[in-house]
Design an enzyme around this catalytic site. Structure first.
Site: not given
Ligand code: ATP
Length: 731
Positions: A390, A548
């Site tokens: 992530k 996933k």
């Molecule tokens: P959300 O987008 O879930 O509302 P957020 O904006 O606070 O919450 P996070 O909770 O940090 O974001 O996590 C989701 C985000 O992580 C995704 O929107 C994407 O930008 C990011 N991300 C990073 N690595 C990945 C990955 N391998 N697959 C999908 N998303 C990823």
């Protein structure tokens, strides 16, 4: 309920069974102007017949459950959707009038729609706390427009005026948001008041729109000005939004003055015109409400057009039309395209005509948070799944168009192409050497240290300039980590399983070290291996893992959905509730001691996606530096309002539940919390538990300026955090 039948050359009339009003309130006192409104053309007559025409019973619960997605299921728990629709449906009635059926009056294509008809509806919505009622009001208005105007562009313009935009979110330069000084100048010049008087009244009323309306109604005019109509207002607002460069200020003021002069003193035109120009309509109309109202109106109009205006509309059909319209919007978030396609092909066939398209960002798929590796394994038991790093950067949806153009869109579908000229170059670089005609990639853009060849923290990425970025001046470099391919060479891949999408991506795209790479992934079911992979992701400067579903229909890409087929596991947050929350700042407490002169704490709320309400969740005063507080005061002070907006739900009987000042909600805080508990004061998810849920020991992390109020953590998600914690602790 409303019953609609068509008789030519009759003024429009509506009856609401609940209010017994013969015409909608927004038309009250406007009967004389209706001829002008509809250009004198025939309009549908609406009559009541509550006993004669019953709505069919709701579909069976079993069927319903099958049809709804997970999110909807949870929402449906709080309020059954069918009941909602029964309350809001605008329903055609049996038409016994043969003449009316064979000889319907043609809708007028050229007639002008007075701007006042729209502002009357806006006023009504502003004073309406219930979302269902709002849907009813807005869908009636859309239906009237559809029934009386052949020119579909009029409806499209009205929709945009309602959401205070002049085009889709991804189109740059179509945003309004003029400064107070310029608008004060326009109001004072036009209505003959000194700027100081206008400002003084603004201080008192806290709303420049109201100031304009009051100024207009005080001013007497010798000649009746030319009335404003929808096309004129929309086109002028577009001219203003697009006006740049030298002399643009005076050009803007010129256009505004002309429009202010034309505002009808007895209407709400001046009020909403100024608010539109400010970029703050403040009527509490959520996109979801507009989509629902539109879908209903389009279906009912279609029935009328096909001569079925006399037939009963099944609530299930309306429910289906609303679902289809919303789903189509996640794939093609463009009101104009959707309305035109629904109009042409029928709303129930819309999905056959809406496909993801390079150049139009689709709403990204989102993940659900988790608290432990154990929880992840529970969810994916006996399923094939994959874990990916992530990355901690910014979501980037990369589009390659058939003509070679590259565009990059944010999580919120904003066009970020100008902010990332270096990424455009990278995509063009690898596209040139490989044979792609078109594609859409889902990626994370991450700050990259080219010397040590490693990922840099998000804080470094956030120091990059957001505007006027020249590639030669860029100091913070970026590597794009691709984790999904949604479209490739003229073909949508979103209904292919993730393992196939990934295969196509790896087969056809070649990584460029430090510029364009694939997300590091591991497919294993061993708890030990996954634990090690999580630790390794942290050592490699990532936030944790995304887990996933890999195979089968559950691994399809689900636009806009926060899906249980994607789970996020953030190492830092495992000790708390599993994730941070993004909450809306709705009020503040005056600072004391060294915080005097700024706010010392804030009142936060979650967003109830069913009702559009903002439900209080906690008071927060921890985690702010002095600099944070000073900046927050500067940004939030201008948004203070004397009373809470009608969609704010707080305990009115408890003095402790009230902040010192209320805001017109616009800002989100990302916060951490140790745990959640049921509270006698706060209101998040109160419909579910009787009491609300509140956050204990909340701590501020940062302002989420990439999210809007409707993207805030929902009350349903707050309830999920609470439930999971109960479950984990055995409570
Ligand atoms: P959300 O987008 O879930 O509302 P957020 O904006 O606070 O919450 P996070 O909770 O940090 O974001 O996590 C989701 C985000 O992580 C995704 O929107 C994407 O930008 C990011 N991300 C990073 N690595 C990945 C990955 N391998 N697959 C999908 N998303 C990823």
């Amino acid at each position: 309920m409303f019953i609609v039948k068509r008789i030519p050359i009759q003024p429009i009339k509506f009856i609401n069974f609940k209010t017994k009003a013969i015409i909608p309130k927004y038309m009250a006192g406007k009967q004389q102007t209706i001829g002008r409104f509809f250009g004198g053309s025939a309009a549908p007559v609406v009559k009541s017949s509550p006993t004669k025409h019953k709505i069919s019973p709701p579909s069976s619960p079993a069927l319903k459950k099958q049809k709804l997605g997970d999110d909807e299921k949870e929402n449906a728990k709080a309020k059954p959707l069918t009941t909602n629709l029964e309350e809001i449906i605008v329903k055609p009635v049996e038409n016994k009038n043969e003449e009316a059926q064979t000889n319907p009056a043609p809708p007028s294509s050229s007639s002008k729609i007075p701007y006042s008809s729209l502002t009357d509806v806006m006023e009504k919505i502003e004073n309406e706390p219930g979302r269902l009622k709002m849907i009813e009001i807005i869908s009636q208005y859309f239906l009237e427009i559809l029934n009386n105007h052949k020119d579909i562009m009029k409806l499209i313009k009205i929709v945009y005026l309602f959401i205070n935009r002049l085009g889709p979110d991804y189109e740059p330069d179509l945003e309004l948001g003029l400064g107070e000084t310029l608008l004060v100048k326009a109001i004072s010049e036009c209505y003959g008041r000194s700027p100081s008087k206008v400002k003084e009244e603004l201080k008192k009323l806290g709303d420049l729109g109201l100031v304009a309306q009051k100024s207009r109604s005080r001013q007497s005019t010798m000649f009746k000005p030319v009335s404003l109509d929808i096309d004129t207002v929309f086109d002028n607002l577009t001219k203003i939004a697009k006006s740049t460069g030298k002399d643009s200020q005076s050009r803007k003021i010129g256009i505004i003055n002309k429009m202010l002069n034309s505002c009808d003193a007895k209407s709400f035109e001046a009020k909403f015109l100024i608010r539109s120009l400010e970029g703050k309509l403040r009527i509490g109309l959520a996109d979801k409400t507009v989509l629902t109202g539109l879908a209903q109106a389009l279906l009912l109009h279609e029935n009328e057009k096909n001569g079925n205006g006399n037939k009963r509309v099944n609530p299930t059909e309306i429910e289906k039309a609303v679902d289809i319209f919303k789903e189509a919007f996640t794939v093609l978030p463009n009101y104009q395209i959707l309305i035109e396609k629904a109009y042409e092909h029928g709303i129930l066939n819309l999905l056959d005509h809406c496909h993801i398209t390079p150049g139009i960002p689709l709403k990204p798929m989102l993940a659900k948070p988790t608290k432990s590796m154990g929880e992840v394994l529970d969810r994916f038991q006996d399923e094939k799944f994959t874990c990916e790093y992530k990355y901690d950067g910014e979501r980037a949806q990369v589009h390659l168009l058939p003509d070679g153009t590259v565009r990059i869109y944010s999580r919120n579908s904003e066009n970020m192409s100008e902010r990332y000229p270096d990424l455009i170059t990278v995509i063009k670089e690898f596209s040139k050497t490989q044979e792609h005609t078109s594609m859409i990639l889902d990626c994370e853009a991450v700050a990259w240290d080219r010397i040590n060849e490693k990922i840099l923290p998000f804080q470094v990425l956030s120091t990059r300039k957001r505007k006027d970025v020249e590639e030669k001046d860029i100091k913070v470099h970026i590597c794009l980590f691709a984790f999904d391919l949604l479209y490739y060479n003229d073909q949508s891949l979103i209904t292919k399983p993730l393992n196939e999408r990934r295969e196509i991506m790896i087969k056809h795209l070649k990584p460029l070290e430090g510029k364009f790479q694939f997300a590091t992934a591991k497919d294993s079911t061993s708890l030990e291996v996954l634990q090690q992979f999580l630790d390794q992701s942290i050592r490699d400067s990532c936030e944790g893992l995304m887990v996933k579903m890999l195979e089968g229909t559950e691994s399809y890409y689900e636009p806009s959905k926060r899906s249980r087929n994607w789970l996020k596991l953030k190492k830092d947050y495992l000790d708390g509730v599993g994730d941070s929350l993004d909450l809306v700042v709705i009020g503040a407490y005056n600072g004391k001691g060294k915080r005097t002169g700024a706010y010392g704490g804030f009142l936060l709320a979650s967003y109830n996606q069913d009702t559009g309400d903002l439900e209080t969740t906690c008071k927060i005063g921890t985690g702010f530096s002095d600099e944070d507080l000073a900046n927050l005061y500067q940004k939030l002070h201008p948004t203070e309002v004397s009373n809470p907006k009608s969609n704010i739900v707080y305990d009115k009987n408890n003095a402790n539940a009230k902040p010192d000042v209320w805001f017109d909600p616009s800002m989100l805080f990302e916060i951490l919390t140790a745990d959640l508990s049921l509270s006698p004061i706060y209101k998040a998810a109160h419909q579910q538990y009787g009491k609300g849920i509140s956050l204990r020991f909340p701590r501020f992390i940062r302002v989420r300026d990439d999210k809007g109020v409707e993207d805030a953590t929902s009350s349903t998600e707050v309830a999920e955090f609470y439930e999971r914690q109960q479950h984990v602790s055995g409570g």
